[in-house]
Motif scaffolding. Structure first.
Motif, mmCIF file in Angstrom:
data_model
loop_
_atom_site.group_PDB
_atom_site.id
_atom_site.type_symbol
_atom_site.label_atom_id
_atom_site.label_comp_id
_atom_site.label_asym_id
_atom_site.label_seq_id
_atom_site.Cartn_x
_atom_site.Cartn_y
_atom_site.Cartn_z
ATOM 1 N N LEU A 1 79.344 84.486 -41.409
ATOM 2 C CA LEU A 1 80.366 84.437 -40.370
ATOM 3 C C LEU A 1 79.764 84.570 -38.970
ATOM 4 N N PRO A 2 80.542 84.293 -37.917
ATOM 5 C CA PRO A 2 80.023 84.323 -36.537
ATOM 6 C C PRO A 2 79.356 85.653 -36.187
ATOM 7 N N ASN A 3 78.368 85.582 -35.317
ATOM 8 C CA ASN A 3 77.569 86.767 -35.003
ATOM 9 C C ASN A 3 78.141 87.623 -33.875
ATOM 10 N N ASP A 4 79.363 87.326 -33.428
ATOM 11 C CA ASP A 4 79.983 88.196 -32.431
ATOM 12 C C ASP A 4 81.021 89.127 -33.060
ATOM 13 N N ILE A 5 80.945 89.280 -34.381
ATOM 14 C CA ILE A 5 81.854 90.188 -35.086
ATOM 15 C C ILE A 5 81.289 91.606 -35.056
ATOM 16 N N HIS A 6 82.191 92.575 -34.880
ATOM 17 C CA HIS A 6 81.829 93.994 -34.961
ATOM 18 C C HIS A 6 82.219 94.483 -36.358
ATOM 19 N N TRP A 7 81.216 94.785 -37.162
ATOM 20 C CA TRP A 7 81.456 95.195 -38.547
ATOM 21 C C TRP A 7 81.553 96.709 -38.662
ATOM 22 N N HIS A 8 82.479 97.165 -39.504
ATOM 23 C CA HIS A 8 82.630 98.594 -39.804
ATOM 24 C C HIS A 8 82.449 98.774 -41.307
ATOM 25 N N PHE A 9 81.467 99.556 -41.687
ATOM 26 C CA PHE A 9 81.305 99.859 -43.109
ATOM 27 C C PHE A 9 82.115 101.110 -43.388
ATOM 28 N N ILE A 10 83.105 101.008 -44.298
ATOM 29 C CA ILE A 10 84.050 102.107 -44.506
ATOM 30 C C ILE A 10 84.102 102.568 -45.960
ATOM 31 N N GLY A 11 83.147 102.115 -46.772
ATOM 32 C CA GLY A 11 83.122 102.527 -48.172
ATOM 33 C C GLY A 11 82.015 103.539 -48.446
ATOM 34 N N PRO A 12 81.972 104.076 -49.643
ATOM 35 C CA PRO A 12 80.887 104.989 -50.012
ATOM 36 C C PRO A 12 79.544 104.272 -49.905
ATOM 37 N N LEU A 13 78.587 104.903 -49.273
ATOM 38 C CA LEU A 13 77.273 104.285 -49.076
ATOM 39 C C LEU A 13 76.201 105.134 -49.742
ATOM 40 N N GLN A 14 75.561 104.569 -50.756
ATOM 41 C CA GLN A 14 74.448 105.257 -51.394
ATOM 42 C C GLN A 14 73.233 105.186 -50.477
ATOM 43 N N SER A 15 72.482 106.261 -50.424
ATOM 44 C CA SER A 15 71.349 106.309 -49.506
ATOM 45 C C SER A 15 70.310 105.233 -49.807
ATOM 46 N N ASN A 16 70.207 104.824 -51.086
ATOM 47 C CA ASN A 16 69.209 103.806 -51.424
ATOM 48 C C ASN A 16 69.626 102.396 -51.002
ATOM 49 N N LYS A 17 70.844 102.245 -50.493
ATOM 50 C CA LYS A 17 71.300 100.948 -49.989
ATOM 51 C C LYS A 17 71.384 100.919 -48.460
ATOM 52 N N ALA A 18 71.021 102.025 -47.835
ATOM 53 C CA ALA A 18 71.116 102.103 -46.379
ATOM 54 C C ALA A 18 70.197 101.093 -45.706
ATOM 55 N N ASN A 19 68.985 100.953 -46.210
ATOM 56 C CA ASN A 19 68.031 100.033 -45.598
ATOM 57 C C ASN A 19 68.502 98.585 -45.693
ATOM 58 N N LEU A 20 69.028 98.203 -46.860
ATOM 59 C CA LEU A 20 69.542 96.850 -47.034
ATOM 60 C C LEU A 20 70.679 96.570 -46.053
#
Length: 318
Positions: free
Chosen positions: A147-166
């Motif tokens: 999608l277009p690169n002027d979108i502001h994304w919000h991550f609002i789900g559970p985030l495992q620490s091992n997926k933070a880098n990805l």
């Protein structure tokens, strides 16, 4: 992955051409199947070709991953409804702000688009919206790429620490901004900080990642988040140890129907502001069923999904 997508696109193009040739409404309204296995799509095409002369609809293969739309008419209706629904929600946000002495620009609407296809996000995008929320790392990574690169994304789900880098390396360079709203441990904060350091080094930048601290205001075991009494201590640790993270505010999901959760988060925010010596921390609270009440109680960031995009299909999510 790109070669696999090209193969699927080719197969889908052939099927679309075939469905145009077959003059039955049933065939033309069959679901478009994307990202199913190559074998399944091939089987579908073979079935379509073998039934072409008899004008019978081909058999749809089982076990598909993403079922985009069930009929052509429903696709059109869903698309047209998104812009209308978005307008109504924004109008409700404006009314709630006016009734409570707030400027409408002081409240951000995050359109929660988890499990929804890109076409529906683009409907909201074309209507002028730029803030979208996602719950799944892989889904957000793919959407940020497509999608277009002027979108502001919000991550609002559970985030495992091992997926933070990805999440960080895949989204930050491709978007207007990324905000992680579900930080509740120092371990996760450290992972995000390290990932931002790596991105800054590779991109020759000095970006900071905006985060919200997720607070469990209901005390439910099923809900993630730090307890209200431990929030200030966690914020202090993050400020001291994670220079590439910027705490934008506090976030809660709360218990369904319990508006007291909003008051608890507001009081917690006041304590954190006093403890950190700041005065502009935001409150991310309120969803489709209660965002107007959340604004009344101080929300500056509301997360609305099904009211805009319709009910979600979780059948393909683990």
């Amino acid at each position: 992955a790109s070669s696999l997508r090209r193969r699927h696109n080719s197969l889908l193009s052939r099927w679309l051409l075939l469905s145009f040739m077959v003059k039955t409404s049933r065939c033309c309204s069959l679901a478009v199947l994307a990202w199913s296995s190559r074998r399944e799509v091939s089987a579908f095409l073979s079935s379509a070709l073998s039934h072409h002369q008899s004008r019978r609809a081909p058999v749809i293969p089982p076990y598909t991953r993403f079922l985009l739309f069930s009929t052509t008419s429903s696709t059109s209706n869903m698309s047209s409804n998104v812009a209308t629904n978005l307008h109504l929600v924004l109008k409700n946000v404006q009314t709630a702000c006016e009734e409570n002495g707030k400027n409408k620009n002081d409240v951000r609407l995050v359109a929660v688009s988890k499990t929804k296809p890109n076409e529906l996000l683009l409907d909201a995008y074309d209507a002028g919206h730029r803030h979208f929320g996602e719950n799944y790392v892989q889904e957000l990574v793919q959407k940020a790429h497509d999608l277009p690169n002027d979108i502001h994304w919000h991550f609002i789900g559970p985030l495992q620490s091992n997926k933070a880098n990805l999440l960080i390396k895949s989204v930050v360079p491709k978007a207007a901004s990324l905000t992680v709203e579900t930080v509740s441990t120092l371990k996760l904060a450290n992972k995000l900080n390290n990932a931002m350091a790596a991105v800054n080094e590779s991109e020759n930048s000095d970006l900071k990642l905006s985060i919200f601290i997720q607070v469990n205001t209901s005390g439910e075991i099923s809900k993630s988040g730090v307890t209200p009494s431990e929030t200030l201590a966690l914020c202090r640790e993050i400020v001291e140890n994670c220079p590439l993270l910027e705490i934008r505010g506090l976030m809660t999901i709360g218990a369904s129907g319990d508006l007291n959760c909003f008051d608890i988060l507001r009081d917690c925010r006041d304590q954190v502001q006093e403890g950190l010596g700041v005065s502009s921390l935001e409150l991310s609270m309120g969803m489709s069923g209660d965002y107007q009440e959340a604004i009344k109680r101080g929300a500056t960031n509301v997360r609305v999904g099904s009211t805009i995009f319709g009910e979600r299909d979780y059948s393909n999510k683990e």
